[in-house]
Design an enzyme around this catalytic site. Structure first.
Site, PDB file in Angstrom:
ATOM      1  N   HIS A 179      22.159  -9.698  57.956  1.00 43.99           N
ATOM      2  CA  HIS A 179      23.112  -8.648  57.615  1.00 43.99           C
ATOM      3  C   HIS A 179      23.895  -8.998  56.358  1.00 43.99           C
ATOM      4  CE1 HIS A 179      26.665  -5.973  59.217  1.00 43.99           C
ATOM      5  NE2 HIS A 179      25.845  -5.293  58.439  1.00 43.99           N
ATOM      6  N   HIS A 192      32.342 -14.848  57.307  1.00 41.96           N
ATOM      7  CA  HIS A 192      31.338 -14.244  56.435  1.00 41.96           C
ATOM      8  C   HIS A 192      32.013 -13.071  55.742  1.00 41.96           C
ATOM      9  CE1 HIS A 192      28.532 -15.850  59.773  1.00 41.96           C
ATOM     10  NE2 HIS A 192      28.683 -16.770  58.832  1.00 41.96           N
ATOM     11  N   GLU A 194      33.865 -10.642  58.262  1.00 45.57           N
ATOM     12  CA  GLU A 194      33.782 -11.000  59.673  1.00 45.57           C
ATOM     13  C   GLU A 194      34.248 -12.438  59.899  1.00 45.57           C
ATOM     14  OE1 GLU A 194      29.732 -10.406  60.816  1.00 45.57           O
ATOM     15  OE2 GLU A 194      29.638  -8.357  60.041  1.00 45.57           O
ATOM     16  N   HIS A 233      24.423 -13.205  56.175  1.00 45.97           N
ATOM     17  CA  HIS A 233      24.577 -14.035  57.369  1.00 45.97           C
ATOM     18  C   HIS A 233      23.590 -13.560  58.425  1.00 45.97           C
ATOM     19  CE1 HIS A 233      27.351 -10.591  57.725  1.00 45.97           C
ATOM     20  NE2 HIS A 233      27.099 -10.632  59.027  1.00 45.97           N
ATOM     21  N   HIS A 263      18.599  -3.686  68.034  1.00 45.72           N
ATOM     22  CA  HIS A 263      19.839  -4.380  68.391  1.00 45.72           C
ATOM     23  C   HIS A 263      21.012  -3.495  67.984  1.00 45.72           C
ATOM     24  CE1 HIS A 263      22.138  -8.190  69.109  1.00 45.72           C
ATOM     25  NE2 HIS A 263      22.999  -7.571  68.315  1.00 45.72           N
TER      26      HIS A 263
END
Length: 454
Positions: A345, A375, A351, A381, A302
């Site tokens: 992560h 976050h 974020e 998260h 990803h």
């Protein structure tokens, strides 16, 4: 050019724009209004006043220097003294400290804030959620949201603290600026640079959205690196208003100045939108997010979300952003042998996420259009339990994500949270529950088999 007596509907219909990001542009509402050969002649055409607006210091490097010249019927200095706005706003912050905000590493999520029943315009409907730094020190950012239901009347807002990046989620915005008019719909964004006076009308009534504000710098297009010369947000898709003006007396017109996070007002007897012509590279602009050209992995894994950066406000440290604006648009997922949702992560960046429409690929439930999540630095998260379990059962065929537009404001600075946001009735106090159901899939016998094979 729309004449001063045009009705609102006609003045915002079929607007024509200039094109290009950061270009040096010029526009005349009346032919010949721009001086030729110099910026500030003794007598400007049509008896206009020359006025410069500087978005950077005079001696900033030329490639980073932002300024425009405006030719207006009356100069902007023609107003009464500023005084603190009464009643005070109370929910705008531009210098974050322990007197007005708190810190927490907890994952935070908010449901969409209700649009008020009482008449509320863009100014009164704007409130700060979080941020870091200080507009006084010219370094930092603030993240706001707005809920409103009426147009600004006989007044204009000027943000002396920083640049606004506005993300409408519900309801169109008709924004009149000193450079001209912008028609901004959900799925588009508008950037209103520091110092410009503007007024927001809401033709659809109830409206909601998000605002990122940056102090001491301006947004840029991200470098493309090995992607090459094309892709992501194209320069030509950024649209700048053409000159539009109104003349005549406007008794009691109010300029609202946001300065140090506080609001001040000054009266004048004319509209600030009296610029007949302008030229330069410092101007408001809009961008249609559907024009973004996303990139993605085509084999395994990803991609990092930075691959979807639309705009960035850099710091002096290479590759580190004061604030990135990142989107998660419709796109194909084709990676093989890959957990396709965003990975789990912990990030040195913080974020803040919002959702314009549709759903978000990492949250099967609970993250709603008009809602938000935060976050912070090094707070874990990732996908919720339901998303994880569904992804494990995927047959990994090519799949197109459709009908979605999520976004992220990402910053290297650790945010402080405003108390009204932390204690909001719209805060989802059960947010953490979306991960509690994640169970262990570890099988010791599988590990023993693999070790034996090695």
């Amino acid at each position: 050019m729309a004449a001063q007596n045009d009705q609102l509907d006609s003045s915002f219909n079929d607007l024509d724009y200039l094109s290009g990001f950061g270009n040096s542009l010029e526009s005349e509402a009346i032919a010949g209004a721009l001086p030729r050969g110099q910026n500030s002649p003794l007598l400007c055409p049509y008896g206009l006043y020359a006025e410069q607006i500087s978005g950077t210091s005079f001696t900033a490097p030329r490639k980073l220097n932002h300024r425009s010249w405006m030719y207006r019927i009356k100069p902007s200095v023609t107003h009464e003294p500023f005084a603190p706005r009464s009643p005070s706003h109370g929910k705008l912050v531009s210098e974050f400290n322990d007197s007005n905000s708190v810190t927490t590493p907890t994952q935070l999520r908010w449901r969409p804030v209700d649009i008020p029943d009482r008449p509320t315009d863009f100014i009164d409907g704007l409130f700060t959620v979080c941020g870091a730094g200080s507009s006084f020190l010219r370094h930092g950012y603030a993240i706001h949201m707005y809920t409103a239901n009426k147009s600004m009347e006989n007044c204009a807002l000027c943000n002396a603290d920083g640049d606004f990046l506005i993300v409408p989620q519900k309801g169109r915005l008709w924004i009149t600026t000193e450079c001209g008019k912008l028609h901004v719909s959900p799925g588009e964004i508008a950037v209103l640079p520091q110092g410009f006076r503007f007024s927001v009308e809401m033709p659809d009534g109830p409206s909601r959205g998000y605002v990122a504000e940056i102090f001491g710098t301006h947004f840029q297009l991200p470098d493309l690196g090995p992607i090459g010369a094309n892709g992501l947000a194209a320069s030509r898709d950024f649209l700048v208003p053409k000159a539009w003006f109104e003349d005549g007396m406007r008794p009691g017109y109010t300029i609202v100045q946001k300065y140090g996070g506080e609001l001040f007002t000054a009266k004048q007897d004319f509209s600030p939108f009296n610029v007949v012509a302008w030229h330069g590279n410092y101007a408001p602009y809009k961008y249609d997010l559907s024009k973004f050209c996303p990139y993605n992995t085509v084999l395994v894994d990803h991609s990092d979300p930075s691959i979807n950066t639309v705009l960035t406000a850099p710091t002096d440290k290479p590759g580190v952003a004061l604030l990135d604006f990142v989107i998660f648009p419709p796109r194909w997922l084709v990676a093989e042998h890959t957990f396709r949702p965003p990975y789990y992560h912990r990030n040195c960046m913080s974020e803040f996420m919002g959702l314009i429409y549709g759903g978000y690929e990492a949250k099967a439930d609970g993250f709603l259009p008009g809602g938000a999540s935060l976050h912070s630095c090094m707070t874990p998260h990732g996908p919720d339990t339901k998303t994880y379990e569904i992804a494990l059962g995927d047959e990994a065929k090519p799949h197109k994500i459709t009908n979605t537009m999520a976004f992220m404001f990402e910053s290297c600075l650790m945010p402080r949270i405003c108390l009204w946001a932390l204690n909001s009735p719209f805060r989802d106090h059960d947010y953490y529950q979306c991960w509690i159901g994640l169970k262990s899939h570890f099988k010791l016998e599988d590990a023993a088999v693999q070790n034996a094979q090695i």
